[in-house]
Design an enzyme around this catalytic site. Structure first.
Site, PDB file in Angstrom:
ATOM      1  N   GLU A 455       0.811  -1.215   0.000  1.00  0.00           N
ATOM      2  CA  GLU A 455       0.000   0.000   0.000  1.00  0.00           C
ATOM      3  C   GLU A 455       0.847   1.269   0.000  1.00  0.00           C
ATOM      4  OE1 GLU A 455      -2.786  -3.173   1.202  1.00  0.00           O
ATOM      5  OE2 GLU A 455      -0.754  -2.634   1.846  1.00  0.00           O
ATOM      6  N   HIS A 525      -9.802  -4.610   9.984  1.00  0.00           N
ATOM      7  CA  HIS A 525     -10.449  -4.485   8.674  1.00  0.00           C
ATOM      8  C   HIS A 525     -11.805  -3.779   8.777  1.00  0.00           C
ATOM      9  CE1 HIS A 525      -7.484  -7.511   7.572  1.00  0.00           C
ATOM     10  NE2 HIS A 525      -7.858  -7.448   6.311  1.00  0.00           N
TER      11      HIS A 525
END
Length: 733
Positions: A455, A525
């Site tokens: 990322e 998450h």
């Protein structure tokens, strides 16, 4: 006994040293140009240290003396359209690139005075380091943030390794443009081990991008020795690990560096992908300021003296004198000219004040310039067609949110070839993990770009692409929590770039990410990212609650010249709601809230999946509540006209959000409401929010962590009780 097969790397790793013939081959004019630029850089750095010693440099002064020869030599083979990024110790990199840009080829510095453009480069760079309005970034960048786009100097960077991912983005854009330009990204030995750099090396090798990772190995990260940083101290060894050809050179030998740079440039211009150059150099002074490292006890005076004896500036002059291409007097005259130029620059910026020296007061930026250019003025929306659901000109019907997510992206990619998408798994699984890119890989195979799990690397790359200005990246972060993996690039780089570099750097990037509360994916998450991104004023944040709003807000996000976060709630993906049946080309203004349900008892301020829940709960309870769908969540985008009008009508406010208290967006809203609308409130702002902890995987514990219908009902009932209108009374009325 096992069978052993020796493995060979997929790319060459070489050590390069210059010979006498190499020095001769470059020729008098080539060496003279390097020598002259090095004299200017050296005099510049000496002036900075002098001013720093007088207390006139506010912040750090990271001198490059000792490392300056390698930057001048590395940049010598580049053209103006090639780009460089640098590190916090980057004056020499910036100046070398700027001087290459403005110094006419063939000029003999021994006989021709300094041209005005060179004088201007020295003046504006010194002004920036002093934090003055005449600097390249109008004083906001200072010593560590130097940027001049026209010269190919993309920007130096205060975060170790932080400038590497954006440089990758520029290399991606230049390769796609096919103009043959290359990128050099400079960083030190300390940067080699930070995550952004290996992330970037892997991406560049994977996509064969024209970038050189130039490692200035100065042996120390502040006071930590190289041997304390890594077991393999030959830092160019990283090349074979990623299939990148690498060169290792003596950075105190300008010709060796120039030869390695020329070979790397030829490799990249031929389309063969990235390169690595490790130059062994030495900073003569401590990490910052004009004291020696030995003064702090982490290196010896003998070590410093040995490296100083190899000064690249002295060697350049000595080799030229030996070839009768320069006299000692001419070399002294070049140094004196550089020193005089820097003295003149310093005198233009400072004045005597009694017995001391001070900055000329009129040269400081005006305090009211503080926030200017923090974000764009949205002038790019001139001529845009704005629609809202109630006034839509095209047919509207019930559609699934996830269907319009893919449909509007397809429409924009049809009409704007600059747009491309990148992220993990977006090319397969029938449109990524949720179908947001369904069908796009087949239609736009070279613009739906799958990435490794990196990322920080691919988000930073997208930021560099946006800053370069040719293309418009759309990044998919699979889960909002992954923003924290990419935090430096999202918040230190992308969010701050426009303001930090003087208020003129566009950053047209869209980051799509989902809020997955309630799906059983646990603490790492399930984050609602609104509160996190709202802390960084460079970001615009939108959170649609209907398919219709999604289309309009995404179109606006893709038109905007600022970075935009698009929050998509998993709970809305499969839900149906009002949306366009044909028209995918309208916009919804950024910064415009909407009254989703009119009422008079109290105002509910909310967004995303909580908007339909707020409306439904009020309907079910028979409460005359007004629900305001914020839609734009960044501080600059909050629609205080709509919010204020509702509060003046109801005099009571509840801020509703689904997530936990600890990553809360509602705290900011509640604070702003109470400061802006205090005179209209009958009681303090109420809040409905989740628990303190992040959601757990356990279904029972997860449900206890976030806001659902029960919590909304209880919150509404409590608010009514607090104003003396309990639910039974409201129902009776």
């Amino acid at each position: 006994m096992p069978k052993i097969t020796e493995l060979k790397p997929a790319a060459p790793w070489r050590e390069l040293a210059s010979t006498a013939e190499d020095w001769t081959a470059i020729g008098q004019s080539g060496l003279l140009r390097m020598l002259h630029h090095l004299h200017l850089v050296r005099a510049f750095e000496e002036t900075v240290l002098e001013l720093d010693g007088q207390g006139l440099v506010h912040g750090p002064a990271h001198s490059s003396i000792g490392q300056d020869g390698s930057a001048v030599a590395a940049i010598a083979p580049l053209r103006s359209s090639d780009q460089v990024t640098g590190s916090h110790r980057g004056h020499h990199q910036f100046l070398a690139k700027a001087l290459q840009h403005v110094d006419p080829q063939g000029r003999d510095p021994r006989t021709v005075p300094l041209p005005g453009p060179i004088v201007d480069v020295l003046y504006r760079t010194l002004a920036e380091i002093l934090g003055l309005a005449d600097g390249w970034c109008k004083g906001r960048g200072g010593s560590m943030h130097l940027r001049w786009v026209e010269a190919g100097a993309l920007g130096t960077n205060a975060i170790v390794g932080g400038g590497v991912p954006p440089a990758n983005g520029v290399a991606w854009a230049r390769k796609r443009r096919g103009d043959g330009d290359v990128v050099f990204t400079f960083f030190g030995d300390g940067g080699v081990n930070i995550g952004a750099v290996p992330d970037s090396m892997n991406l560049e090798a994977l996509w064969s991008l024209p970038i050189c990772f130039f490692i200035e190995n100065n042996q120390y990260a502040v006071s930590t020795t190289l041997a304390e940083e890594t077991r393999e101290t030959r830092l160019s060894s990283r090349g074979p690990a990623y299939g990148i050809p690498a060169w290792r050179v003596d950075g105190m030998d300008p010709v060796a560096v120039r030869l390695a740079s020329a070979e790397a440039v030829a490799h990249m211009r031929a389309g063969h992908g990235p390169t690595i150059i490790e130059a062994e150099v030495y900073r003569y002074f401590h990490h910052g300021g004009g004291l020696l490292g030995s003064a702090f006890g982490y290196r010896s005076k003998e070590e410093e003296a040995a490296w100083r004896a190899r000064d690249p500036l002295v060697r350049l002059a000595r080799e030229m004198v030996a070839r009768r291409w320069l006299t000692d007097d001419e070399d002294a005259a070049l140094r004196a000219s550089a020193q005089a130029a820097m003295k003149a620059a310093a005198e233009r910026l400072t004045e005597k004040d009694g017995g001391t020296r001070r900055i000329i007061p009129s040269l400081w930026p005006k305090p009211e310039f503080r926030d200017e250019g923090l974000r764009g003025d949205l002038s790019e929306f001139a001529g845009a067609r704005f629609e809202d659901l109630e006034t839509a000109t095209g047919p509207v019907g019930e559609v699934k949110t996830i269907d319009v997510v893919a449909a509007v992206m397809a429409r924009r990619m049809e009409t704007d070839e600059r747009i491309f998408c990148l992220g993990e798994d977006i090319h397969r699984l029938k449109g990524g993990t949720n179908g947001a890119t369904r069908g796009l890989a087949a239609r736009f195979p070279d613009r739906i770009i799958p990435t490794p799990i990196a990322e920080q690397g691919f988000t930073g790359l997208a930021g560099g692409v946006a800053m370069e200005g040719t293309y418009r990246p759309v990044v998919e972060l699979m889960y909002s929590d992954f923003s924290l993996v990419a935090a430096d690039q999202l918040f230190n780089q992308i969010a701050k770039a426009r303001h930090m570099f003087g208020g003129e750097t566009r950053m047209p990037i869209v980051v799509r990410t989902k809020c997955a509360i309630g799906t059983g994916y646990g603490s790492q998450h399930s984050m609602d990212p609104a509160g996190l991104y709202a802390m960084w004023p460079g970001w615009r944040i939108v959170a649609p609650s209907t398919p219709f709003d999604y289309v309009g807000l995404m179109n606006s996000a893709l038109r905007c010249e600022d970075p935009v976060l698009m929050i998509e709630h998993v709970g809305l993906y499969g839900a149906s709601g009002p949306g366009p049946l044909e028209d995918l080309d309208y916009c919804i203004p950024l910064g415009k809230a909407k009254v989703a349900r009119p009422g008079t008892l109290f105002t509910v301020l909310t967004y995303s999946a909580m908007t339909p829940l707020a409306v439904r709960t009020a309907d079910e309870m028979g409460i005359d509540a007004e629900v305001v769908d914020l839609r734009s969540l960044d501080r600059a985008g909050l629609d205080w006209d709509t919010i204020g009008a509702s509060i003046r009508k109801t005099n009571n406010v509840v801020v509703l959000e689904q997530g936990p208290l600890t990553t809360s967006y509602g705290a900011m809203i509640a604070d702003e409401v109470q400061r802006r609308c205090f005179d209209w409130l009958d009681q303090p702002v109420k809040r409905i929010h989740g628990g303190e902890a992040s959601p757990s995987v356990s279904k029972v514990l997860e449900r206890a962590a976030y806001v659902g219908p029960e919590e909304v009902r209880a919150g509404y009932a409590q608010l009514l009780a607090d104003v003396g209108r309990p639910l039974a009374v409201v129902r009776a009325a």
